[in-house]
Design a protein around this motif. Structure first.
Motif, PDB file in Angstrom:
ATOM      1  N   GLY A 115       0.799  -1.220   0.000  1.00 19.00           N
ATOM      2  CA  GLY A 115       0.000   0.000   0.000  1.00 19.00           C
ATOM      3  C   GLY A 115       0.826   1.262   0.000  1.00 19.00           C
ATOM      4  O   GLY A 115       0.612   2.173  -0.821  1.00 19.00           O
ATOM      5  N   LEU A 116       1.775   1.362   0.916  1.00 23.94           N
ATOM      6  CA  LEU A 116       2.580   2.585   1.013  1.00 23.94           C
ATOM      7  C   LEU A 116       3.492   2.748  -0.201  1.00 23.94           C
ATOM      8  O   LEU A 116       3.655   3.857  -0.723  1.00 23.94           O
ATOM      9  CB  LEU A 116       3.402   2.564   2.301  1.00 23.94           C
ATOM     10  CG  LEU A 116       2.587   2.726   3.588  1.00 23.94           C
ATOM     11  CD1 LEU A 116       3.466   2.532   4.809  1.00 23.94           C
ATOM     12  CD2 LEU A 116       1.929   4.096   3.622  1.00 23.94           C
ATOM     13  N   VAL A 117       4.084   1.653  -0.659  1.00 29.59           N
ATOM     14  CA  VAL A 117       4.944   1.726  -1.848  1.00 29.59           C
ATOM     15  C   VAL A 117       4.133   2.211  -3.048  1.00 29.59           C
ATOM     16  O   VAL A 117       4.576   3.060  -3.827  1.00 29.59           O
ATOM     17  CB  VAL A 117       5.580   0.357  -2.153  1.00 29.59           C
ATOM     18  CG1 VAL A 117       6.365   0.402  -3.456  1.00 29.59           C
ATOM     19  CG2 VAL A 117       6.481  -0.071  -1.011  1.00 29.59           C
ATOM     20  N   GLY A 118       2.911   1.695  -3.183  1.00 28.36           N
ATOM     21  CA  GLY A 118       2.067   2.105  -4.291  1.00 28.36           C
ATOM     22  C   GLY A 118       1.713   3.578  -4.237  1.00 28.36           C
ATOM     23  O   GLY A 118       1.718   4.273  -5.263  1.00 28.36           O
ATOM     24  N   ALA A 119       1.403   4.070  -3.046  1.00 27.45           N
ATOM     25  CA  ALA A 119       1.060   5.487  -2.903  1.00 27.45           C
ATOM     26  C   ALA A 119       2.254   6.373  -3.252  1.00 27.45           C
ATOM     27  O   ALA A 119       2.105   7.424  -3.893  1.00 27.45           O
ATOM     28  CB  ALA A 119       0.586   5.755  -1.479  1.00 27.45           C
TER      29      ALA A 119
END
Length: 682
Positions: free
Chosen positions: A83-87
């Motif tokens: 999730g954080l990497v994608g954001a």
């Protein structure tokens, strides 16, 4: 124009490809391990999407991969882990995305509960706990009382969650937490008494729609293991309206502006109470269940959101469809996955039940207390969620997920790798060989040079180069049954096909992987019994070559091999078999021979058994002054007998040839080569 998916949930990739195509976009999957999506990729036509192999735990590598994607217009991120990497990637490439700070907040269950408690949207607070601190148990009892739940603030899949109903269980939970590897902090919160549900919502610019609610039947306490899920739950209209309003307030309080949300809650005596909020669609088969129950591909909304568009689903009244329920299939004990029994019985059951595998034969299963332990999912339909549940549970009850007690590295391998355990020396341990000759690992090792000689390797290469029967489509998915040392596995993989070599011998799988490595190819190696190994509709081609059929003492077991091969083929897929037909063997006048390999000498004497039902071959190997003997017994078949068996197994269009050059099977035949097809769908 491309939409990129940074990893994905195990199921739903096919729906996502379909949605992207409808919107005129090309889907590109960035993944560190294609095998995670083996079931979905196997069901898609070649070239349906682009798959880029990249270390997705490395943000820099992901950015480099994304920079090479032609015209990326959106980024889909449907998992908790990335999730954080994608954001961050979306922000770097100026693609539409949910704010990174919202993702970070939702990944911290303690912050979520504290914020909702402060806003009056949750009656239950949470406290951080240091499990190693003196007085930790007393602090938990003061803050939450008992029963209490201790869990990882950044955990997923019910992992690292403990229920403490009394002081002894609280002490045990704190001790377990001290030794666990947590992704976040340890939280303590009150246990919420009541049934557990999951709400699937869709939000755009603060406008939230409740798409459906699934019931989640959990295992008995103290486990937090999901067992059965069904949707849509038919709440009374007043309760549904109340729930939708409450969910909208919860998501707004968390700064949730758009995207799907998977909200887990308990319905207590005082009404709904948050368990956790996930910024994604539900896992397992929840997405598939939504598509079926709504009569609409909800993954279209996922693509539209990635493109920065208002999803049309927010303004539609979907036609609706059947309710769906699914049961997670756990084994009775940990170990190495050996197979799933009873799959053939699903066709005779109501609700169109289907098995969706999440693990492969040979995979280790170590944890049975949470979602890491299930090997697959049984899904069924019904007019209501209640009826769908009855049907899914009935279907699950006929299946048995089997494990072997040992979970050794030799049981399964990653693509391109093989086992490293040496073959057992039974003679040194004064142990008898296996029950049947093909179970004796020593046999395959000691006779390897004769079974898989250089001449046979060269013969396989020539067959692949010249035979019209091997004119497979590019990147065909091929299962090589009883692959042995990879005589066909390696050259087929070198030609770009996606090959799985299956054998029950760990030593032979090691040799097969080495053969692949020598030619710069990669293939998946699976240690399994070909009577039991089924990957439903996973392969375009199944091979059984160089007389790898008829080994089993019970004729019904040989038929089981054909049925397993049939079920592993896609509709229209083909089985290619090669063996010495009974008609060819009957022409032989010399039933003995002597073969030399270097300094080794092997004598072979064949004997016809049971009125041409079976053949026994007695082998004597002389090596370094030592004599090793083996007796092989197998069934022999005529073309007519095999044709009848193949049809009984479900095959159609069975054709017999007299060699790999596709000559007729007549008096001049050199081999019995059979090509049989699984019927096309519909």
């Amino acid at each position: 124009m491309t939409v990129v998916s940074l990893e994905s949930l195990t199921f739903g990739l096919g729906r996502l490809v379909e949605a992207a195509d409808e919107l005129g976009e090309r889907l590109c999957l960035l993944t560190r391990d294609r095998s995670w999506y083996a079931h979905e990729l196997a069901a898609l036509p070649p070239g349906a999407l682009d798959v880029v192999d990249v270390e997705t735990f490395d943000p820099g590598a992901c950015a480099e991969a994304l920079a090479r994607v032609p015209s990326p217009r959106g980024l889909i991120n449907s998992t908790d882990t990335w999730g954080l990497v994608g954001a961050e990637l979306a922000a770097e490439f100026k693609l539409p995305a949910l704010d990174r700070e919202v993702i970070a907040l939702l990944r911290d269950k303690g912050r979520v509960r504290a914020l909702l408690h402060a806003r009056g949207l949750s009656r239950a607070g949470a406290v951080d706990v240091d499990p190693a601190a003196a007085g930790a148990a007393a602090a938990v009892r003061r803050a939450t009382g008992l029963p209490a739940v201790l869990k990882d603030s950044a955990g997923t899949g019910s992992q690292n969650v403990w229920l403490a109903r009394d002081p002894a269980e609280l002490d045990a939970a704190l001790d377990a937490a001290r030794h666990a590897t947590l992704r976040g902090r340890l939280l303590a919160e009150p246990f919420l008494s009541g049934p557990v549900y999951s709400a699937e919502t869709l939000t755009w610019r603060g406008d939230t729609r409740l798409l459906g609610v699934s019931s989640r039947l959990m295992s008995p306490e103290p486990r937090f293991r999901e067992e059965v899920t069904a949707l849509p739950v038919a709440f009374p209209e007043d309760d549904r309206s109340r729930l939708e309003h409450w969910l909208s307030e919860v998501l707004a309080a968390l700064g949730y502006t758009d995207r799907f949300a998977h909200v887990e809650f308990a319905w207590t005596l005082d009404g709904p109470e948050i368990i956790e909020v996930n910024p994604r669609i539900g896992g397992a088969l929840v997405g598939e269940g939504l598509c079926r129950s709504l009569g609409y591909n909800v993954y279209r909304a996922m693509v539209e959101l990635a493109l920065g568009r208002r999803p049309e689903l927010l303004d539609l009244d979907p036609p609706g469809g059947p309710a769906v329920a699914f049961v997670l299939g756990y084994p009775d004990r940990p170990g190495t996955l050996a197979g799933v029994s009873g799959l053939e019985r699903l066709e005779a059951m109501p609700g169109s039940p289907r098995w969706f595998p999440t693990k492969r034969v040979g995979d280790p299963i170590e944890h049975l207390d949470d979602s890491r332990g299930y090997a697959g999912i049984v899904c069924a339909e019904g007019a209501t969620a209640e009826l769908a549940t009855h049907r899914a549970v009935a279907a699950a009850n006929v299946l048995r997920v089997r494990t072997r007690p040992e979970a050794s590295p030799s049981e399964a391998t990653r693509p391109g790798e093989a086992t490293r355990s040496a073959a057992p020396d039974r003679a040194a341990r004064n142990e008898p060989p296996g029950e049947q000759w093909y179970e004796d690992e020593d046999f395959w090792v000691e006779f390897h040079d004769f079974l898989f000689s250089e001449r046979r390797v060269a013969q396989a290469e020539e067959i692949l180069e010249t035979s019209p029967l091997f004119a497979f489509p590019e990147r065909a998915r091929i299962l090589d049954l009883a692959c042995g040392a990879g005589v066909f596995t390696a050259p087929l993989a070198r030609r770009g096909h996606r090959v799985t070599g299956l054998d029950r011998s760990a030593a032979m799988l090691e040799r097969a992987a080495e053969a692949c490595a020598r030619v710069g190819a990669r293939a998946r190696m699976v240690r399994a019994d070909m009577r039991e190994h089924v990957e439903p509709e996973a392969y375009d081609v199944v091979l059984s070559l160089f007389t790898s059929f008829g080994y089993f003492e019970d004729p019904a077991d040989n038929l089981r091999v054909l049925r397993a091969a049939h079920d592993s083929l896609v509709p229209g897929g083909e089985l290619l078999m090669d063996l010495s037909g009974k008609e060819i063997l009957a022409r032989r006048t010399d039933l003995s021979r002597v073969v030399r390999q270097g300094e080794d000498l092997m004598a072979q004497v064949d004997t016809v058994l049971d009125d041409w039902t079976r053949m026994r071959s007695d082998w004597t190997l002389v090596r370094d002054g030592r004599v090793r003997r083996a007796s092989l017994v197998w069934f022999v078949y005529s073309a007519a007998e095999l044709r009848a068996m193949l049809r009984e197994a479900g095959f159609t269009d069975v054709r017999c040839h007299g060699g790999f050059d596709a000559r007729p099977y007549d008096a001049s035949a050199e081999r019995l080569v059979i090509r049989a097809r699984r019927a096309e769908a519909g």
